[in-house]
Every structure is written in C-alpha cells, then in structure tokens.
Design an enzyme around this catalytic site. Structure first.
Site, PDB file in Angstrom:
ATOM      1  N   LYS A  78       8.963  13.348  -1.762  1.00  0.00           N
ATOM      2  CA  LYS A  78       7.797  12.558  -1.406  1.00  0.00           C
ATOM      3  C   LYS A  78       6.691  13.521  -1.009  1.00  0.00           C
ATOM      4  CE  LYS A  78       6.793   8.135  -0.766  1.00  0.00           C
ATOM      5  NZ  LYS A  78       7.291   6.976  -1.500  1.00  0.00           N
ATOM      6  N   GLY A 177       5.507 -12.540   1.912  1.00  0.00           N
ATOM      7  CA  GLY A 177       4.614 -11.670   1.146  1.00  0.00           C
ATOM      8  C   GLY A 177       4.580 -12.079  -0.309  1.00  0.00           C
ATOM      9  N   GLY A 179       2.504 -10.810  -2.777  1.00  0.00           N
ATOM     10  CA  GLY A 179       1.669  -9.859  -3.508  1.00  0.00           C
ATOM     11  C   GLY A 179       2.223  -9.606  -4.895  1.00  0.00           C
ATOM     12  N   VAL A 181       4.878  -8.070  -6.070  1.00  0.00           N
ATOM     13  CA  VAL A 181       6.299  -8.352  -6.306  1.00  0.00           C
ATOM     14  C   VAL A 181       6.632  -9.793  -5.923  1.00  0.00           C
ATOM     15  CG1 VAL A 181       8.662  -7.700  -5.770  1.00  0.00           C
ATOM     16  CG2 VAL A 181       6.914  -5.944  -5.891  1.00  0.00           C
TER      17      VAL A 181
HETATM   18  P1  NAI Z   1       1.406  -6.030  -2.199  1.00  0.00           P
HETATM   19  O1  NAI Z   1       0.513  -5.291  -1.270  1.00  0.00           O
HETATM   20  O2  NAI Z   1       0.914  -6.420  -3.547  1.00  0.00           O
HETATM   21  O3  NAI Z   1       1.888  -7.381  -1.497  1.00  0.00           O
HETATM   22  C1  NAI Z   1       2.220  -7.490  -0.150  1.00  0.00           C
HETATM   23  C2  NAI Z   1       1.863  -8.899   0.286  1.00  0.00           C
HETATM   24  O4  NAI Z   1       2.339  -9.100   1.620  1.00  0.00           O
HETATM   25  C3  NAI Z   1       0.361  -9.175   0.302  1.00  0.00           C
HETATM   26  O5  NAI Z   1       0.087 -10.404  -0.339  1.00  0.00           O
HETATM   27  C4  NAI Z   1       0.034  -9.246   1.797  1.00  0.00           C
HETATM   28  O6  NAI Z   1      -1.061 -10.110   2.084  1.00  0.00           O
HETATM   29  C5  NAI Z   1       1.335  -9.770   2.355  1.00  0.00           C
HETATM   30  N1  NAI Z   1       1.559  -9.496   3.765  1.00  0.00           N
HETATM   31  C6  NAI Z   1       1.217  -8.415   4.488  1.00  0.00           C
HETATM   32  N2  NAI Z   1       1.623  -8.547   5.766  1.00  0.00           N
HETATM   33  C7  NAI Z   1       2.249  -9.740   5.841  1.00  0.00           C
HETATM   34  C8  NAI Z   1       2.891 -10.437   6.886  1.00  0.00           C
HETATM   35  N3  NAI Z   1       2.980  -9.940   8.120  1.00  0.00           N
HETATM   36  N4  NAI Z   1       3.419 -11.658   6.624  1.00  0.00           N
HETATM   37  C9  NAI Z   1       3.339 -12.182   5.378  1.00  0.00           C
HETATM   38  N5  NAI Z   1       2.733 -11.548   4.339  1.00  0.00           N
HETATM   39  C10 NAI Z   1       2.203 -10.356   4.579  1.00  0.00           C
HETATM   40  O7  NAI Z   1       2.757  -5.164  -2.283  1.00  0.00           O
HETATM   41  P2  NAI Z   1       3.871  -5.236  -3.407  1.00  0.00           P
HETATM   42  O8  NAI Z   1       3.596  -4.240  -4.451  1.00  0.00           O
HETATM   43  O9  NAI Z   1       4.126  -6.641  -3.778  1.00  0.00           O
HETATM   44  O10 NAI Z   1       5.127  -4.677  -2.593  1.00  0.00           O
HETATM   45  C11 NAI Z   1       5.784  -5.467  -1.619  1.00  0.00           C
HETATM   46  C12 NAI Z   1       6.802  -4.621  -0.886  1.00  0.00           C
HETATM   47  O11 NAI Z   1       7.756  -4.124  -1.798  1.00  0.00           O
HETATM   48  C13 NAI Z   1       6.224  -3.393  -0.177  1.00  0.00           C
HETATM   49  O12 NAI Z   1       6.949  -3.169   0.997  1.00  0.00           O
HETATM   50  C14 NAI Z   1       6.477  -2.274  -1.157  1.00  0.00           C
HETATM   51  O13 NAI Z   1       6.590  -1.018  -0.512  1.00  0.00           O
HETATM   52  C15 NAI Z   1       7.812  -2.694  -1.732  1.00  0.00           C
HETATM   53  N6  NAI Z   1       8.074  -2.168  -3.071  1.00  0.00           N
HETATM   54  C16 NAI Z   1       7.227  -2.455  -4.093  1.00  0.00           C
HETATM   55  C17 NAI Z   1       7.467  -1.980  -5.364  1.00  0.00           C
HETATM   56  C18 NAI Z   1       6.579  -2.339  -6.507  1.00  0.00           C
HETATM   57  O14 NAI Z   1       6.987  -2.131  -7.674  1.00  0.00           O
HETATM   58  N7  NAI Z   1       5.395  -2.874  -6.276  1.00  0.00           N
HETATM   59  C19 NAI Z   1       8.657  -1.121  -5.642  1.00  0.00           C
HETATM   60  C20 NAI Z   1       9.537  -0.945  -4.508  1.00  0.00           C
HETATM   61  C21 NAI Z   1       9.221  -1.432  -3.276  1.00  0.00           C
END
Ligand code: NAI
Length: 350
Positions: A78, A177, A179, A181
């Site tokens: 990392k 969440g 977002g 994923v």
């Molecule tokens: P993203 O940023 O697109 O989505 C996160 C969502 O969670 C957003 O809609 C945000 O408003 C919401 N959020 C934030 N705080 C919150 C809370 N306290 N309560 C409810 N919702 C809340 O992130 P993404 O890409 O969807 O990733 C989600 C998780 O998965 C992260 O922890 C990321 O590190 C992990 N991850 C993602 C990967 C990927 O391919 N995108 C791969 C491996 C892990």
C-alpha cells in the site's frame, strides 16, 4: 481501526518525498512472496507521520492477505501520500509518486484508493507501467471495479446464507451504504428475491433504492440494529465494535466495506453471539481481481470466472474455521499467512 500492531512486520518500508511537488508519504511492501506487492494509493490528511505510517503498514498487511486468499499471483502493499498543508500541483505530485513507484522496479503495483482517482492513476501511468485502475479498454478488465466487488459479495452472501440453512429469497438484508457497491448489491439481492432495509447518509440514494427495489428506509444510525436476517456493511470501516455488535439482530454479516471489525476482538464477540461473519477481505476481492486482471493481461472472462469463484474461497475459510473452532476472521488470517509462508518456502527451493 483494526489491530494497529500487525502480527507480521512488513518486508520493506520506503519513505517517499519530493520537496519540489510537496510529495510526502510512504510505500509499504508487506510481502512480495506471491508476486509484486499490489495495493492502492491513499491520499489522506494525517495528524502525524506516525499515524500515516501505521495506516500504511496496516493497510499493506490487509492487502497481502486479501490477494493471497483471492489466489492472485500478487503480494500485498500500500502507499500513502499525506495531503500537503498548503496549495500544491496535483499533476506534479502524482508524477513524483509515479517516479517513486517506478524506482521500485515492479516490486510495487499501485492503483486508486481513498482520495485518488482514475485520473490520478492516468498521470502516474506517465511515469511507470506498474499501475492499474485505469479506464477499461473495450472488452478488457479495468475501469470501475465496483460491479465486480458487488457480485463477489452477493455470491458469498448466498453461500453463507445456505450454510445457515436458507436461500436468500425471502430473507431480509440490511444494506448500509448505497454507493458504487451497495447499489449494485441491492439490485442482485432484489433479483434474488431478498427483502431490503437500507440506509445512506445521502437521502436521495436511499429513496432511489426504495423506488427501484421496494426497500424500506431507516435512519443511518438505526441500520445496524434493523430487523434483518443479514447485515451488509457497504459504507465505512470499523462499523462493528463492542458497542454495535450487541445491537445487531442479523445472524450473518457479509458486506463490501474494508475493515468491518473495529478490532479482531469484535469478530470474537460476533462468534460468541452466534453471528456468522463472512470476512471482509475474502468476500470483497472482486475489485482487486479486476485490477489484477488489468495488470496481468487476463481477459474479462477470466476475471469474471475468478469473481464467480468467491463462494469456493469463502467455503475454504469457513471450513477451516469449523475444523479448528476458530472465528472466521481468525481462520482467514491464518490461511492467508500459511499461503504466504508456503510461497516463501517454494521460492527458496526453486
Ligand atoms: P462509495 O463511496 O461509492 O459508497 C459509500 C456509500 O456509503 C455512500 O453512498 C455514502 O453516502 C454512504 N455512507 C457513508 N457513511 C454512511 C453511514 N454512516 N451510514 C450509511 N451510509 C453511509 O463507496 P463504494 O465504492 O461503494 O465502497 C463501499 C465500501 O466497500 C468501502 O468501505 C470501500 O472501501 C469498500 N470496497 C469497495 C470496493 C469497490 O470495488 N468499490 C472494493 C473493496 C472494498
């Protein structure tokens, strides 16, 4: 935060600095035994150099375990760049970072992470080819890894639910969440006949899930304790700790978020409460598989095959856990360390 003192120290820690651009950070190679140490570049504000270093070391170890259990020919690493205090030229800073990656001659493979983007990695690509997470070419892996991550989480959840004696159809899944994923995961779950309870700090996203999938919306503070069979954390890390675990009503935890457990002890607590935890880095490897495929020149079909194989890899961890009366997160760590150690022995013999 996960356990800040890694059980196994990293192979190499390389401080990086370029006063001209304001670059200051560190590249940590936790292990290169299975291949180049792959892991994203985090661009973040830290209170101290010690905090920056601790974050990088912890994240690199996590990547090594994730890559080993995903059966990728990659080690784990990392990089972390500290956000400069004053104004800075992002292009110059990313170029300087690219030169630091290049100087390692392929021992480290970078990609985007929190705080960095495809655009940043495209700049880095100008200085080194040891970078992935670029825009996907037609029919090739690459680009947004989120659909792949969501698919792996969905398949893992299906397997874990079956182990608890049920199909996903008719079960209620609480998704935290919505977002990149979380939204994809909701679609898969809806199509599989699951009922959804959702929360997002962004109310529009929750409303979209209610419209599209008939999801019931709860406040972000209520999602852990929502009436559900499965809890799918897809927002931030550290969501399960000694305060939140006792509130959980679900019998299974399976989601995309990295470092779901605030500390390893919280996984033990889950096990004592009879909650099955599908370890985060086992089920959310779809994204890194996509990144690996891009770098190693695999086809999209090969990447998809490996993502579809997520349930088999989770089953191996759960079997090891059952056979040794270990909570699954500890079984996953053990299996990952064994794989890395074995690769080291094989390399010595060769
Ligand atoms: P993203 O940023 O697109 O989505 C996160 C969502 O969670 C957003 O809609 C945000 O408003 C919401 N959020 C934030 N705080 C919150 C809370 N306290 N309560 C409810 N919702 C809340 O992130 P993404 O890409 O969807 O990733 C989600 C998780 O998965 C992260 O922890 C990321 O590190 C992990 N991850 C993602 C990967 C990927 O391919 N995108 C791969 C491996 C892990």
């Amino acid at each position: 935060m996960n356990d800040p003192s890694p059980a196994h120290p990293p192979e190499t820690v390389i401080p990086i600095a370029d006063p001209a651009s304001g670059l200051r950070g560190v590249i940590v190679l936790h292990s290169t035994r299975l291949g180049p140490a792959a892991g994203g570049c985090r661009f973040w504000r830290y209170d101290s150099d010690a905090a920056m270093m601790a974050d990088a070391v912890r994240l690199a170890e996590g990547m090594a375990y994730k890559n080993a259990l995903a059966e990728l020919p990659l080690g784990g690493g990392k990089s972390v760049i500290a956000m400069p205090a004053g104004p800075f030229n992002r292009d110059a800073l990313m170029r300087a970072f690219g030169r630091a990656v290049e100087a390692l001659g392929g021992d480290y493979l970078t990609a985007e992470d929190v705080g960095t983007s495809v655009a940043d990695m495209t700049i880095v690509r100008g200085e080194t080819r040891h970078v992935a997470g670029l825009d996907a070419a037609e029919g090739k892996p690459g680009g947004d890894p989120s659909p792949w991550t969501a698919r792996g989480v969905f398949l893992a959840m299906q397997l874990a639910a079956r182990r608890l004696g049920s199909d996903l159809a008719g079960l209620t899944v609480a998704v935290q969440g919505l977002g990149h994923v979380g939204a994809h995961l909701c679609r898969d779950l809806h199509e599989a006949g699951a009922k959804l309870v959702v929360a997002d700090v962004d109310a529009d996203r929750a409303e979209a899930a209610a419209r599209e999938f008939g999801a019931r919306i709860v406040q972000p503070g209520d999602i852990v304790a929502a009436e559900a069979d499965i809890f799918a954390p897809c927002a931030l890390g550290g969501v399960l700790d000694s305060r939140s675990v006792p509130l959980l009503r679900a019998k299974l935890v399976c989601g995309a978020a990295n470092n779901v457990l605030a500390a390893p002890d919280d996984g033990d607590l889950l096990a004592r409460r009879g909650v099955l935890y599908a370890p985060d880095y086992v089920v959310n490897a779809g994204g890194i598989i996509n990144v690996a495929a891009e770098h190693l020149g695999w086809t999209a079909a090969e990447a998809a095959r490996r993502v579809e194989d997520t349930p088999r890899r989770l089953a191996a961890v759960l079997d090891l856990a059952d056979a040794n009366a270990l909570p699954p997160h500890r079984a996953a760590d053990r299996l990952a360390r064994q794989r890395i150690a074995r690769a080291g022995r094989e390399r010595k013999r060769a």
